[in-house]
Design an enzyme around this catalytic site. Structure first.
Site, mmCIF file in Angstrom:
data_model
loop_
_atom_site.group_PDB
_atom_site.id
_atom_site.type_symbol
_atom_site.label_atom_id
_atom_site.label_comp_id
_atom_site.label_asym_id
_atom_site.label_seq_id
_atom_site.Cartn_x
_atom_site.Cartn_y
_atom_site.Cartn_z
ATOM 1 N N CYS A 164 81.833 34.015 52.827
ATOM 2 C CA CYS A 164 81.866 33.572 52.169
ATOM 3 C C CYS A 164 82.834 33.831 51.194
ATOM 4 O O CYS A 164 82.831 33.506 50.121
ATOM 5 C CB CYS A 164 81.411 35.521 51.588
ATOM 6 S SG CYS A 164 80.178 35.568 52.794
ATOM 7 N N HIS A 296 82.938 40.529 43.867
ATOM 8 C CA HIS A 296 82.466 39.583 45.020
ATOM 9 C C HIS A 296 80.694 40.128 45.167
ATOM 10 O O HIS A 296 79.613 39.191 44.670
ATOM 11 C CB HIS A 296 82.786 40.366 45.967
ATOM 12 C CG HIS A 296 82.212 39.408 47.349
ATOM 13 N ND1 HIS A 296 82.221 37.508 47.601
ATOM 14 C CD2 HIS A 296 81.328 39.647 48.847
ATOM 15 C CE1 HIS A 296 80.861 37.603 48.926
ATOM 16 N NE2 HIS A 296 81.537 38.693 49.416
ATOM 17 N N GLU A 307 84.317 47.557 47.377
ATOM 18 C CA GLU A 307 84.725 47.276 46.227
ATOM 19 C C GLU A 307 85.055 48.061 45.436
ATOM 20 O O GLU A 307 86.018 47.174 44.926
ATOM 21 C CB GLU A 307 84.009 45.691 46.032
ATOM 22 C CG GLU A 307 84.646 45.341 44.394
ATOM 23 C CD GLU A 307 83.498 43.399 44.601
ATOM 24 O OE1 GLU A 307 84.819 42.597 44.603
ATOM 25 O OE2 GLU A 307 82.662 43.057 45.066
ATOM 26 N N LYS A 328 76.043 36.830 41.075
ATOM 27 C CA LYS A 328 75.136 37.222 42.453
ATOM 28 C C LYS A 328 73.835 37.101 42.232
ATOM 29 O O LYS A 328 72.251 36.870 42.120
ATOM 30 C CB LYS A 328 75.310 37.262 43.125
ATOM 31 C CG LYS A 328 77.014 36.447 44.316
ATOM 32 C CD LYS A 328 77.310 37.115 45.465
ATOM 33 C CE LYS A 328 78.499 36.675 46.237
ATOM 34 N NZ LYS A 328 80.178 36.876 45.789
ATOM 35 N N HIS A 333 73.808 34.706 46.220
ATOM 36 C CA HIS A 333 74.867 34.453 47.088
ATOM 37 C C HIS A 333 74.470 32.741 47.543
ATOM 38 O O HIS A 333 74.418 32.629 48.654
ATOM 39 C CB HIS A 333 75.025 35.284 48.758
ATOM 40 C CG HIS A 333 76.510 35.442 49.368
ATOM 41 N ND1 HIS A 333 77.490 34.943 48.791
ATOM 42 C CD2 HIS A 333 76.933 36.467 49.491
ATOM 43 C CE1 HIS A 333 78.186 35.077 49.869
ATOM 44 N NE2 HIS A 333 77.816 36.435 49.849
ATOM 45 N N PHE A 392 82.578 38.281 55.774
ATOM 46 C CA PHE A 392 82.364 38.756 57.126
ATOM 47 C C PHE A 392 83.952 37.768 58.054
ATOM 48 O O PHE A 392 84.095 37.398 57.265
ATOM 49 C CB PHE A 392 81.060 37.879 57.897
ATOM 50 C CG PHE A 392 79.795 38.349 57.632
ATOM 51 C CD1 PHE A 392 79.982 39.422 56.998
ATOM 52 C CD2 PHE A 392 78.815 37.569 57.445
ATOM 53 C CE1 PHE A 392 78.328 40.287 56.162
ATOM 54 C CE2 PHE A 392 77.725 38.471 57.407
ATOM 55 C CZ PHE A 392 77.607 39.939 56.806
#
Length: 405
Positions: A164, A296, A307, A328, A333, A392
């Site tokens: 990502c 994010h 976050e 998003k 995403h 990830f």
């Protein structure tokens, strides 16, 4: 050699919110939702049947039969976004400029649709041959290579795959190539087209997808929603852009990347905080300089809380004065392409004074007690913005942008 200043002189996109960067920004300003029922083969076998799918798109409207045989959907999207970005920039790559200019793109998975189609062909239909172009079509660097060929980019060209964070890592590398003096201009961004039966089924296994909506930072959130598309930018050395009278959209002033070195899927507050602080240090910024962060913000509890805690740690008392939103919630995403599409919101904030909202926000979460610009865009003048990407594998990448000089 003194570091060069780096500016953005072109942008293009295609995603669930629109077929151009302009359409995308208008949709973001309106708080429009591009997430809805998806149309893919065997959708009835999927538990998750929503996504940020590009609508009203036919490859045949843009490419001939030979090109379609060679371009996976992620490459098709990238080429359309690049065409828009380069047209806006007005750059033509010839001679010495062509020799040093290149393209750095991010994608997590490359040609997923091509994988999916050919697995079906071999395993389900029992065919023993696949098309000769399957490998050139599905390889992660296909989009970058085709852009280099179409636009005569003969300098540093490669693809970054960091889940990502792929797009932010790619744009960070492009920024450093221009800042260092290696190139006067780079084409950069990212793309993803993972909305196929196999692509969605794989994500279903993680049990992180929502069945109804992406609601970042809202206490009743229940997961992320996949999207697809691309965004591409032209990063150019400031003096080169100014000398040719280019329209400068924003200045890229900082970048940092860190690794959590902790867990393959669970994010780390410390890793995220070090990336945010690192980008600010690189750009020589103080906390009070930053007005907006494009988060994010995936809509999972693990990401959102981590976050927000990282932002609170880095910004201290200024965290309450920051605006932080996740687009998003509107476009889904885009995995490896997500940071690129989200950079459009950062440029819009700086250039137009419009802060894209976090839509779908319904219930305050005490662990996400920041100004998340809920549900409606906001007019606000900001001079500096950050764009976060946390992947990830614990790989983090943060960009800092300033209002155009």
């Amino acid at each position: 050699m003194a570091p060069r200043r780096v500016v953005i002189t072109g942008q293009g996109s295609i995603n669930a919110l629109g077929h151009t960067a302009t359409e995308t920004c208008h949709a973001m300003a309106e708080g429009r939702c591009g997430i809805g029922p998806i149309n893919v083969r065997d959708v009835e076998r999927l538990s998750i049947q929503i996504g940020g799918q590009v609508q009203d798109y036919l490859a045949e409207d843009h490419y001939n039969r030979q090109q379609i045989a060679l371009y996976d959907r992620f490459t098709q999207f990238t080429l359309l976004a690049a065409k828009e970005a380069l047209a806006q920039s007005g750059l033509v790559f010839e001679g010495a400029l062509a020799a040093e200019a290149g393209v750095v793109l991010g994608t997590a998975a490359g040609g997923v649709n091509t994988w999916d189609e050919n697995y079906r062909s071999v395993y389900e239909e029992g065919k023993n041959r696949v098309h000769p172009f399957v490998i050139p079509k599905l390889m992660n660097n296909a989009a970058a290579s085709h852009i280099s060929m179409v636009y005569n980019l003969k300098g540093p060209s490669f693809t970054v795959a960091t889940a990502c964070a792929s797009s932010n890592h790619a744009m960070g590398q492009a920024f450093q190539l221009v800042r260092s003096g290696i190139s006067r201009a780079m084409v950069t961004g990212g793309s993803e087209a993972m909305l196929s039966f196999g692509g969605i089924k794989a994500w279903e296994g993680l049990r992180v997808l929502s069945r109804d909506a992406c609601r970042p930072f809202s206490a009743n959130r229940n997961g992320m929603v996949q999207g697809e598309g691309a965004a591409v930018f032209v990063f150019e050395e400031y003096e080169h852009a100014r000398a040719r009278g280019a329209d400068i959209l924003a200045e890229v002033v900082g970048f940092a990347m860190t690794s959590d070195a902790a867990d393959i899927v669970m994010p780390s507050k410390q890793g995220a905080a070090r990336a945010i602080a690192g980008a600010m240090k690189d750009a020589q910024l103080n906390p009070e300089d930053v007005g907006y962060i494009n988060a994010h913000g995936t809509g999972t509890a693990a990401n959102d809380k981590t976050e927000c805690a990282a932002v609170a740690d880095v910004f201290g008392s200024h965290a309450d004065k920051l605006m932080i939103s996740s687009t998003k919630s509107m476009h889904g995403h885009l995995i490896g392409g997500t940071g690129a599409v989200e950079l459009l919101a950062c440029v819009m904030a700086l250039r137009e004074g419009i802060i894209a909202p976090t839509i779908g926000y319904e219930e305050p979460d005490p662990e996400c007690a920041l100004d998340v610009v809920p549900n409606e865009a906001r007019e606000a003048q900001v001079d500096v913005v950050l764009s976060n990407a946390f992947a990830f594998g614990g790989l983090n990448a943060v960009l800092a942008l300033r209002r155009a000089p």
